[in-house]
Design an enzyme around this catalytic site. Structure first.
Site, PDB file in Angstrom:
ATOM      1  N   VAL A 181      -9.341 -92.839   0.484  1.00 17.08           N
ATOM      2  CA  VAL A 181      -9.115 -91.410   0.738  1.00 17.08           C
ATOM      3  C   VAL A 181      -8.399 -90.774  -0.454  1.00 17.08           C
ATOM      4  O   VAL A 181      -8.687 -89.636  -0.828  1.00 17.08           O
ATOM      5  CB  VAL A 181      -8.329 -91.207   2.040  1.00 17.08           C
ATOM      6  CG1 VAL A 181      -8.078 -89.720   2.296  1.00 17.08           C
ATOM      7  CG2 VAL A 181      -9.088 -91.791   3.226  1.00 17.08           C
ATOM      8  N   LYS A 202     -17.219 -98.278  -7.414  1.00 12.80           N
ATOM      9  CA  LYS A 202     -16.595 -99.289  -6.557  1.00 12.80           C
ATOM     10  C   LYS A 202     -16.920-100.641  -7.157  1.00 12.80           C
ATOM     11  O   LYS A 202     -18.075-101.068  -7.188  1.00 12.80           O
ATOM     12  CB  LYS A 202     -17.126 -99.192  -5.120  1.00 12.80           C
ATOM     13  CG  LYS A 202     -16.496-100.182  -4.159  1.00 12.80           C
ATOM     14  CD  LYS A 202     -15.025 -99.895  -3.920  1.00 12.80           C
ATOM     15  CE  LYS A 202     -14.433-100.875  -2.913  1.00 12.80           C
ATOM     16  NZ  LYS A 202     -13.010-100.615  -2.634  1.00 12.80           N
ATOM     17  N   SER A 217      -0.607 -92.136   2.723  1.00  9.77           N
ATOM     18  CA  SER A 217      -0.574 -91.534   4.060  1.00  9.77           C
ATOM     19  C   SER A 217       0.872 -91.181   4.401  1.00  9.77           C
ATOM     20  O   SER A 217       1.683 -92.065   4.689  1.00  9.77           O
ATOM     21  CB  SER A 217      -1.149 -92.503   5.099  1.00  9.77           C
ATOM     22  OG  SER A 217      -1.109 -91.947   6.393  1.00  9.77           O
TER      23      SER A 217
END
EC number: 6.3.3.3
Length: 238
Positions: free
Chosen positions: A17, A37, A171
């Site tokens: 994210v 990736k 987060s």
């Protein structure tokens, strides 16, 4: 900065994210972006991987994935168990360098932490960063325990003479506890690098349009955003 390597202090820290937020902010600033990736694990051939999730959230990015292994394990272990060829740091570096020839920014997302092994020779994301001469962005958790894992990661980067661009909290909780609030001051100290952003808890659950609008506000100007570390610290700690 044409290539940025993004690693975490471990798994499930918000790395994907955060990669999407960095991509969205760069796109909003008018830059062309590719996302690489290095090794996707724990995903079937017909499932969406991390690069796909970055594209869903961030928008018009070029995506590339070097290898995909079915079991949710370290890349070298997953490759060995699947009887597949592993990914090597040189391949990661070559793919990123190629993408950089026609993109303003290439984001290389690792798997787990900095020293997760890609191959039987012990090659890691840190080796790919060294080959690229690219800075590294570390995604860390907000709460108790993050100072240790962040400092260990930062020390290893310094030992290898790699540039630590900064730290992003992957987060940030709606109701931060004492450890989270104290870590806003302590994280940049133990990392020896600035705090460059904090993503709100649940950011990845936002719709793409809302995510793209909000992303620059979660990241500092160094990452094409408008987030101010001191203002955030003052607001969250009172």
């Amino acid at each position: 900065m044409s290539v940025l390597v993004i690693t975490g202090t471990g798994t499930e820290v918000g790395k994907t994210v955060t990669t999407a937020a960095v991509a969205a902010a760069a796109l909003a600033a008018g830059r062309s972006v590719a996302v690489l990736k290095a090794a996707q694990t724990g995903v079937r051939p017909d499932e969406r991987g991390d690069a796909d999730e970055v594209a869903r959230l961030a928008g018009a990015v070029t995506t590339a994935e070097l290898a995909r292994f079915p079991e949710p394990l370290a890349p070298n272990t997953a490759a060995r168990r699947a009887g597949m060829e592993p990914v090597h740091p040189q391949e990661v570096a070559e793919a990123a360098a190629k993408l950089a020839t026609d993109h303003d920014l290439v984001l290389v997302e690792g798997a787990g932490g900095l020293l997760v092994r890609f191959d039987e020779a012990g090659g890691t994301l840190a080796d790919a960063a060294r080959l690229l001469g690219a800075p590294v962005l570390v995604v860390a958790t907000a709460g108790l325990g993050t100072l240790n894992t962040t400092e260990l990661t930062a020390r290893e980067l310094r030992r290898r003479e790699l540039e630590l661009l900064g730290v992003v909290i992957g987060s940030w909780p709606d109701e931060p506890d004492l450890a989270c609030r104290c870590n806003l001051a302590d994280l940049p100290e133990v990392a020896g690098a600035p705090l460059l952003g904090a993503l709100p808890s649940g950011a990845g659950a936002l719709g793409p349009a809302a995510f793209r609008t909000a992303a620059p506000g979660w990241l500092s100007p160094r990452l094409d955003g408008s987030w101010d570390a001191e203002a955030f610290r003052t607001r969250e700690t009172g």
